[in-house]
Design an enzyme around this catalytic site. Structure first.
Site, mmCIF file in Angstrom:
data_model
loop_
_atom_site.group_PDB
_atom_site.id
_atom_site.type_symbol
_atom_site.label_atom_id
_atom_site.label_comp_id
_atom_site.label_asym_id
_atom_site.label_seq_id
_atom_site.Cartn_x
_atom_site.Cartn_y
_atom_site.Cartn_z
ATOM 1 C CG HIS A 357 3.285 -6.577 1.911
ATOM 2 N ND1 HIS A 357 1.991 -6.160 2.134
ATOM 3 C CD2 HIS A 357 3.501 -7.601 2.762
ATOM 4 C CE1 HIS A 357 1.442 -6.897 3.086
ATOM 5 N NE2 HIS A 357 2.340 -7.788 3.480
ATOM 6 C CE LYS A 545 0.036 8.059 -2.342
ATOM 7 N NZ LYS A 545 -0.655 6.808 -2.170
ATOM 8 N NE ARG A 546 8.411 6.705 4.511
ATOM 9 C CZ ARG A 546 9.208 6.002 5.299
ATOM 10 N NH1 ARG A 546 8.719 5.369 6.352
ATOM 11 N NH2 ARG A 546 10.503 5.948 5.079
ATOM 12 C CE LYS A 551 4.879 4.909 -1.395
ATOM 13 N NZ LYS A 551 3.708 4.014 -1.338
ATOM 14 C CB THR A 653 -3.910 0.701 2.586
ATOM 15 O OG1 THR A 653 -2.653 1.235 3.002
ATOM 16 C CG2 THR A 653 -3.794 -0.791 2.389
ATOM 17 C CE LYS A 657 -5.417 3.151 5.784
ATOM 18 N NZ LYS A 657 -3.963 3.216 6.006
HETATM 19 C C1 26V Z 1 10.407 -0.371 0.252
HETATM 20 C C2 26V Z 1 11.458 0.125 -0.481
HETATM 21 C C3 26V Z 1 12.726 0.348 0.194
HETATM 22 C C4 26V Z 1 13.884 0.452 -0.763
HETATM 23 C C5 26V Z 1 13.550 1.331 -1.911
HETATM 24 C C6 26V Z 1 12.369 0.869 -2.685
HETATM 25 C C7 26V Z 1 11.273 0.395 -1.843
HETATM 26 C C8 26V Z 1 10.038 0.165 -2.395
HETATM 27 C C9 26V Z 1 9.007 -0.315 -1.646
HETATM 28 C C10 26V Z 1 9.204 -0.600 -0.319
HETATM 29 C C11 26V Z 1 8.063 -1.127 0.465
HETATM 30 C C12 26V Z 1 8.253 -2.538 0.887
HETATM 31 C C13 26V Z 1 7.066 -3.214 1.452
HETATM 32 C C14 26V Z 1 5.852 -2.348 1.645
HETATM 33 O O1 26V Z 1 5.770 -1.587 2.562
HETATM 34 N N1 26V Z 1 4.877 -2.505 0.767
HETATM 35 C C15 26V Z 1 3.616 -1.808 0.829
HETATM 36 O O2 26V Z 1 2.661 -2.685 1.409
HETATM 37 C C16 26V Z 1 1.366 -2.122 1.478
HETATM 38 C C17 26V Z 1 0.489 -3.110 2.201
HETATM 39 O O3 26V Z 1 0.337 -4.260 1.436
HETATM 40 C C18 26V Z 1 0.858 -1.806 0.078
HETATM 41 O O4 26V Z 1 -0.416 -1.218 0.180
HETATM 42 C C19 26V Z 1 1.823 -0.861 -0.631
HETATM 43 O O5 26V Z 1 1.412 -0.680 -1.962
HETATM 44 C C20 26V Z 1 3.219 -1.439 -0.590
HETATM 45 O O6 26V Z 1 4.173 -0.518 -1.113
#
Ligand code: 26V
Length: 808
Positions: A357, A545-546, A551, A653, A657
């Site tokens: 992901h 979003k987060r 982003k 996602t 929506k």
């Molecule tokens: C976490 C972190 C934490 C440390 C700092 C950088 C960073 C960058 C990204 C993440 C997210 C990790 C996994 C995640 O939540 N991915 C999300 O998954 C969604 C479902 O597939 C997708 O729609 C999002 O684009 C994706 O960021």
């Protein structure tokens, strides 16, 4: 289920009597809500039993979807709609003098996830159940979900989310399905008759108790289960001596240490979370889940049939967090079932599938070997052996074989690389959008792709159109059903029939009315929660979003401020009134993200209190973004902001929506935005900015200097000087300023600023032409069918899981 209102009321009275032993008129709103949930749960349990019997009878293969996060949202309204009894229940409750909305509000929204990944897991459960894919969700029953966000003077503060405080009436503990999980201890190697065996001793034990939550599928044919594991002591250990010394917390330390495992959800962090408790959580639910799967498999098919496991069971891991499924299954097959390595490995690697992901390097999981080995000594030995055998298999005649080994090794630089473990031990690896899968194949996992291309595939994400359109936007749902019938609820592709209404002025005007009502509903919510009065007739331009640098909430913020600056300079500027809305949580320790929230709130303070502009624009930051607030926000949007740096957002996602609610995307060529464009055509989406390959090229070859760009653009000059010259009530945004100017703007905010503003201006022009705008909005709804999670799950079931999946 219920023939009518009277029939329902009869059962409802009985439920109330049994639960509370008092007449209905003495029940509180919460008690009425609880009785309603219990009644529906009872019905769900019957369908769940039928589902299981049907699956056993038909010898169905089952999917177990392992995820550290499930953001399921509120369930009551969703389940009443899925069972098609919302009208009956609403009538009955009205007759009893209860307001349905107030009853829905009684339900806590379980925040058992951080964002997109957790909500995706919940949408997948919805679609799996609708399509009668035999399966179960496996997760953790965190006592505290993601923190509640409160803003104090524009700064995020976090409060614990004690969502279980009044109980959670949807869950049922299943003590007969409890599993013992072992941590720590020592492993002895024994050689007997030339064979090595392993004896694990002196470990700590934890009791994993499952709590089952029913997943009620649309149409009421199938009910699956979300199984959430809770950590408890196996035996109550109470230190009486400590208690007698007055050391009360020492007396219950054993219990507390164990319960800590399922106490709190880890937030996404800005730094790698090398935390022991997180690793414990991961192994805890993996061991509990895999243990219970193997136990029921053996009970059903016999211990001598383990070779058939891959034909009967698929374990799907949602990102690498459950990656220990592989070594844990190996451990059970080797140490408890006494299979040989090769046979155990063949079973394991044909049973587990992995979804990636993210390609953000800092988000790829890695654990320090020392921590891992000490906490999970036997699992570590197995990981070591998997790593050794994989290295042995390397073709050393290839040029650069050493680089390839470094990139693919599980154990490297003192760390356990969980993505590499996942790719090596799973039969399938998928990305979540076309571009993301291409980046995985060509960049992030390219050495693996060269070795095992057949493992890789793309499965573009999807979202539940029943929750995010039908439930969240009843006005639009009714209009759609009136126009094309109700089949779209079961087959989202039918939404394309709406394209026929593109030039139907009466239809488009009703579409506009629905949007206006949704905007009024959100405006009320905003007034109640922020005391800001927004105009439902203004353009609602929304980014939710987060909060994360990639982003680019900053890009959105700068556009707002640039509009403000332009209006101040030229008050006669002809701009359509706008309401800019942002929401999202920042990880607790992510200083930059927290400053970004403060920045948006500071902009809101300046803009909303300036009489020169405040009838032209308003800025709102909505607190505590979660599934429930999301469901209010998406239906009210005109513009959907999807503006990540190209190549960074795996899919997104929220974009889907917004789209299904008729919002128009203003976005970069990133994640699923690209597929949104393919679906609606260039005329109905506004894509701007750097492409992923251009971003990559700047990273590799240089050539971008943010400082120089600022000097050349008077708008950016003003915006950056305002960051530090006390313009925002004296506050200086140093982290933001440093990221953009001293760290050379890693996410290309300034580089994309001009194309972004231009694309937005184009969009606003289109927005001013009401019939054209309604047409664009309609084409987005009509093109959203592809982004239903029903489509995504059908692809998983046919392409990876090979399970039953009823076609819609
Ligand atoms: C976490 C972190 C934490 C440390 C700092 C950088 C960073 C960058 C990204 C993440 C997210 C990790 C996994 C995640 O939540 N991915 C999300 O998954 C969604 C479902 O597939 C997708 O729609 C999002 O684009 C994706 O960021």
């Amino acid at each position: 289920m219920f023939v009518g209102k009277e029939d329902f009321l009869l059962e409802f009275y009985a439920e109330v009597a049994e639960l509370f032993g008092k007449p209905l008129k003495f029940c509180s709103t919460y008690e009425i809500y609880e009785a309603l949930v219990r009644l529906i749960s009872g019905k769900a349990a019957i369908i769940s039993t039928e589902t299981r019997q049907r699956n056993v009878k038909n010898n169905e293969k089952e999917v177990f979807y392992f995820s550290m996060e499930f953001l399921i949202g509120r369930l009551l309204k969703n389940y009443l709609l899925n069972l098609d009894i919302e009208d009956i229940v609403r009538d009955a409750m009205t007759e009893l003098g209860h307001n349905m909305e107030a009853l829905y509000q009684c339900e806590r929204d379980p925040g058992l996830g951080n964002g997109g990944l957790g909500r995706l897991a919940a949408c997948f459960l919805d679609s799996m159940t609708f399509l009668s894919v035999p399966g179960m969700g496996m997760g953790i029953r965190y006592r505290f979900g993601l923190f509640k966000q409160r803003l104090v003077d524009g700064w995020q503060t976090e409060e614990p989310d004690a969502w279980l405080d009044n109980g959670y009436p949807w869950e049922t503990p299943k003590s007969d399905a409890a599993v013992t999980v072992k941590f720590g201890g020592v492993v002895d190697k024994n050689y007997t008759d030339g064979k090595m065996s392993f004896v694990y001793r002196d470990y700590d034990v934890v009791n994993a108790l499952p709590y089952d939550v029913p997943v009620v599928g649309y149409g009421g044919r199938t009910v699956n289960t979300l199984r959430l594991w809770r950590a408890l002591p196996l035996h109550e250990v109470f230190d009486l001596n400590a208690f007698n010394r007055g050391e009360y917390s020492a007396a219950v330390k054993h219990r507390n240490d164990i319960e800590a495992i399922s106490t709190v959800l880890y937030p996404d962090d800005s730094t790698p979370a090398g935390k022991e408790l997180r690793l414990k959580q991961e192994y805890f639910f993996v061991a509990a889940g895999v243990g219970s799967i193997l136990k029921s498999f053996k009970a059903r098919y016999g211990a001598d049939k383990l070779g058939a496991l891959p034909d009967r069971v698929c374990i799907h891991i949602n990102d690498t967090h459950p990656a220990l499924c592989a070594p844990e299954l190996m451990r059970l097959l080797l140490d408890e079932e006494h299979l040989e390595w090769d046979e155990a490995w063949s079973i394991t690697t044909r049973t587990i599938a992995y979804t990636n992901h993210t390609v953000m390097p800092e988000a790829l999981e890695r654990w320090p070997i020392d921590l891992f080995r000490q906490l999970l000594p036997r699992i570590y030995m197995i990981v070591e052996e998997i790593d050794r055998r994989f290295r042995e298999s390397a073709d050393r005649s290839k040029p650069n074989w050493h680089d390839a080994m470094k990139a693919t090794a599980i154990l490297w630089d003192g760390q356990v690389h969980m993505a590499n473990l996942s790719v090596i031990s799973c039969f399938s690896v998928n990305g979540v959008s076309d571009i993301h899968t291409e980046i995985l194949k060509n960049e992030t996992l390219r050495d693996f792709y060269a070795l095992m291309p057949q493992k890789f595939s793309n499965k573009t994400n999807g979202v539940s159109h029943r929750r995010f359109l039908h439930e969240s936007n009843p006005g639009l749902s009714a209009l759609i059903s009136e126009s094309i019938g109700r089949r779209w609820l079961e087959n989202a592709a039918e939404l394309s029939k709406l394209a026929a209404f593109k030039d139907d002025a009466a239809f488009l005007s009703r579409l506009g009315q629905v949007k206006r009502e949704n905007k009024a509903r959100l405006s009320d919510f905003i007034r109640r929660n922020t005391a800001i009065a927004v105009d439902p007739d203004s353009v609602f331009d929304i980014q939710v979003k987060r909060i994360h640098a990639y982003k680019r909430q900053l890009l959105f913020a700068f556009k707002i401020m640039n509009t403000y600056n332009a209006l101040k300079e030229n008050p006669k500027l002809d701009v359509k009134p706008h309401t800019f809305i942002a929401a999202g949580k920042a990880a607790q320790s992510y200083v930059f993200a927290k400053e970004t929230i403060k920045f948006i709130c500071a902009i809101a303070d300046v803009v909303n209190s300036d009489p020169d502009v405040c009838d032209k624009m308003k800025v709102v930051f909505i607190e505590n973004f979660n599934v429930s607030t999301a469901q209010l926000i998406y239906p009210a949007a005109d513009i959907s902001e999807q503006i990540s740096t190209a190549g960074k957002e795996a899919s997104g996602t929220g974009n889907m929506k917004f789209m299904m609610n008729g919002a128009v995307t203003l976005g970069t060529a990133d994640g699923a935005n690209i597929e949104l464009r393919d679906s609606v055509g260039d005329d109905n989406i506004f894509i701007f900015g750097l492409k992923a390959d251009e971003v990559l090229s700047y990273y590799k070859n240089g050539g971008y200097l943010s400082y120089d760009l600022v000097q050349e653009d008077s708008r950016l000059k003003l915006l950056t000087s305002q960051l530090r010259n006390g313009f925002y009530n004296g506050y200086e945004f140093n982290h933001i300023s440093d990221a953009l100017l001293r760290n050379n703007d890693e996410y290309f905010v300034f580089k994309d600023f001009d194309p972004y503003v231009k694309a937005w201006e184009e969009l606003v022009k289109a927005c001013g032409d009401a019939p054209r705008w309604a047409g664009i909005s309609l084409m987005n709804i009509a093109g959203a069918g592809r982004f239903s999670s029903d489509r995504a799950i059908t692809e998983y079931a046919n392409g990876i899981w090979h399970t039953r999946c009823d076609i819609c």
